[in-house]
Scaffold this active site. Sequence first.
Site, PDB file in Angstrom:
ATOM      1  N   VAL A  31       0.840  -1.199   0.000  1.00  0.00           N
ATOM      2  CA  VAL A  31       0.000   0.000   0.000  1.00  0.00           C
ATOM      3  C   VAL A  31       0.874   1.249   0.000  1.00  0.00           C
ATOM      4  O   VAL A  31       0.668   2.182  -0.789  1.00  0.00           O
ATOM      5  CB  VAL A  31      -0.944   0.004   1.220  1.00  0.00           C
ATOM      6  CG1 VAL A  31      -1.549   1.392   1.432  1.00  0.00           C
ATOM      7  CG2 VAL A  31      -2.045  -1.028   1.054  1.00  0.00           C
ATOM      8  N   ARG A  84      -8.632  -4.441  19.588  1.00  0.00           N
ATOM      9  CA  ARG A  84     -10.090  -4.511  19.508  1.00  0.00           C
ATOM     10  C   ARG A  84     -10.645  -3.145  19.909  1.00  0.00           C
ATOM     11  O   ARG A  84     -10.126  -2.487  20.806  1.00  0.00           O
ATOM     12  CB  ARG A  84     -10.636  -5.588  20.441  1.00  0.00           C
ATOM     13  CG  ARG A  84     -10.014  -6.963  20.227  1.00  0.00           C
ATOM     14  CD  ARG A  84     -10.379  -7.588  18.896  1.00  0.00           C
ATOM     15  NE  ARG A  84      -9.805  -8.922  18.742  1.00  0.00           N
ATOM     16  CZ  ARG A  84      -9.928  -9.661  17.648  1.00  0.00           C
ATOM     17  NH1 ARG A  84     -10.606  -9.191  16.614  1.00  0.00           N
ATOM     18  NH2 ARG A  84      -9.388 -10.865  17.592  1.00  0.00           N
ATOM     19  N   THR A 137      -7.603 -12.439   7.272  1.00  0.00           N
ATOM     20  CA  THR A 137      -7.974 -13.141   8.496  1.00  0.00           C
ATOM     21  C   THR A 137      -7.509 -14.585   8.383  1.00  0.00           C
ATOM     22  O   THR A 137      -7.682 -15.210   7.331  1.00  0.00           O
ATOM     23  CB  THR A 137      -9.489 -13.101   8.763  1.00  0.00           C
ATOM     24  OG1 THR A 137      -9.818 -14.054   9.780  1.00  0.00           O
ATOM     25  CG2 THR A 137     -10.300 -13.432   7.520  1.00  0.00           C
ATOM     26  N   ASP A 139      -8.818 -17.104   9.662  1.00  0.00           N
ATOM     27  CA  ASP A 139      -9.964 -18.010   9.629  1.00  0.00           C
ATOM     28  C   ASP A 139     -10.495 -18.245   8.217  1.00  0.00           C
ATOM     29  O   ASP A 139     -11.275 -19.179   8.013  1.00  0.00           O
ATOM     30  CB  ASP A 139     -11.100 -17.479  10.498  1.00  0.00           C
ATOM     31  CG  ASP A 139     -10.784 -17.559  11.986  1.00  0.00           C
ATOM     32  OD1 ASP A 139     -10.119 -18.521  12.392  1.00  0.00           O
ATOM     33  OD2 ASP A 139     -11.200 -16.653  12.731  1.00  0.00           O
ATOM     34  N   MET A 181      -7.155 -22.944  16.122  1.00  0.00           N
ATOM     35  CA  MET A 181      -8.046 -21.793  16.166  1.00  0.00           C
ATOM     36  C   MET A 181      -9.240 -22.000  15.236  1.00  0.00           C
ATOM     37  O   MET A 181      -9.150 -22.719  14.247  1.00  0.00           O
ATOM     38  CB  MET A 181      -7.295 -20.523  15.796  1.00  0.00           C
ATOM     39  CG  MET A 181      -6.456 -19.978  16.949  1.00  0.00           C
ATOM     40  SD  MET A 181      -5.701 -18.400  16.536  1.00  0.00           S
ATOM     41  CE  MET A 181      -5.447 -17.753  18.190  1.00  0.00           C
ATOM     42  N   ALA A 198      -5.804 -36.766   9.641  1.00  0.00           N
ATOM     43  CA  ALA A 198      -6.393 -36.961  10.968  1.00  0.00           C
ATOM     44  C   ALA A 198      -7.501 -38.015  10.937  1.00  0.00           C
ATOM     45  O   ALA A 198      -8.257 -38.124   9.968  1.00  0.00           O
ATOM     46  CB  ALA A 198      -6.946 -35.643  11.504  1.00  0.00           C
TER      47      ALA A 198
END
Length: 336
Positions: A31, A84, A137, A139, A181, A198
């Site tokens: 940026v 936050r 993110t 996630d 997470m 797994a």
Amino acid sequence: MSQDKPQQGRRIAVLTSGGDAAGMNMAIRSVTRSAIDHGWEVYGVQEGYAGLIAPREQGKIRRLRARDVGGILDTGGTMLGSARCPEFADPEVRRRGVANLESMGIDALVVIGGNGSQTGAHVLHEDGVEVVGVASTIDNDLLGSDITLGADTACNVALDAVDKLRVTATSHRRASIVEVMGRDCGYIGLTVGLACGAEAIALPEVDMSPEEVATRIEDAYRRGKKHAVVVVAEGATHGGAALERILIDEYGERIGFELRATILGHVQRGGAPTVFDRLLGARFGAHAIDCLARGETGVLVGLRGRAVQTTPLSEIIGKIKPLDMSLVELARVLAR
């Protein structure tokens, strides 16, 4: 931004918000240097929206030059810091942030972050600020991007830890229950679980009882395997209790393997960004500046297929990108 606004001499700001993600620094670097290439001034907002609304005398908004963002592309986290800021939902509080930008002659903002961060970006845009979001993110639950900045690194960090746990589990014939997470989204758990083979993967989106998980571990023991791995996303609870605790307390005596639980926690946010995330950060950051240059604001920069594209922020806020359920089935089949 109006299409006829002069481009030379523009001042823009960039901030990172919410959970940190590897690759954010590359995006900040991209940026900054892309904007400088346009002849613009760039300012970095420290500590996300909390820094944006802080009294100006605290110096949370500072000029960034090309050399200020040197030597950061290989480091995780964010050089600008993050925090936050739930009070940002208050219009009066947001007005303080807008006033800070206006007082410094800053006319546009790039927001690097996930769902909460982009919700903040959207309301700022509705308040009249020229905003472009960058999808970031671990996630990978943000609509508008097939994969978000930081997700690849987080999965690789978690997978490396699971691979190492499997080594010692094999030596002692143990079953490792690894919590990764993912409070609301099981992307990391699904990706890591599939990649490590797994025996079971517990996710917030998929109802899997402790009995089913225990049965899969038992089956692995009966087939003569020397280890078993269970990957649990932190949001995959049962009756409000942690799944790994239930397995150890209620099933430990029956399944054959000795059970050991490991919570990876915030180690998944650490580590140097992967090649993929470095390239993604570079592309996202440059595209955000291109958006501002052509007057396209109120959008999120993300990856669709192989192309960097934009999606209106109004179309993504308040929504969660669903998991690819075909991968859930593939993981089950391959764990036999």
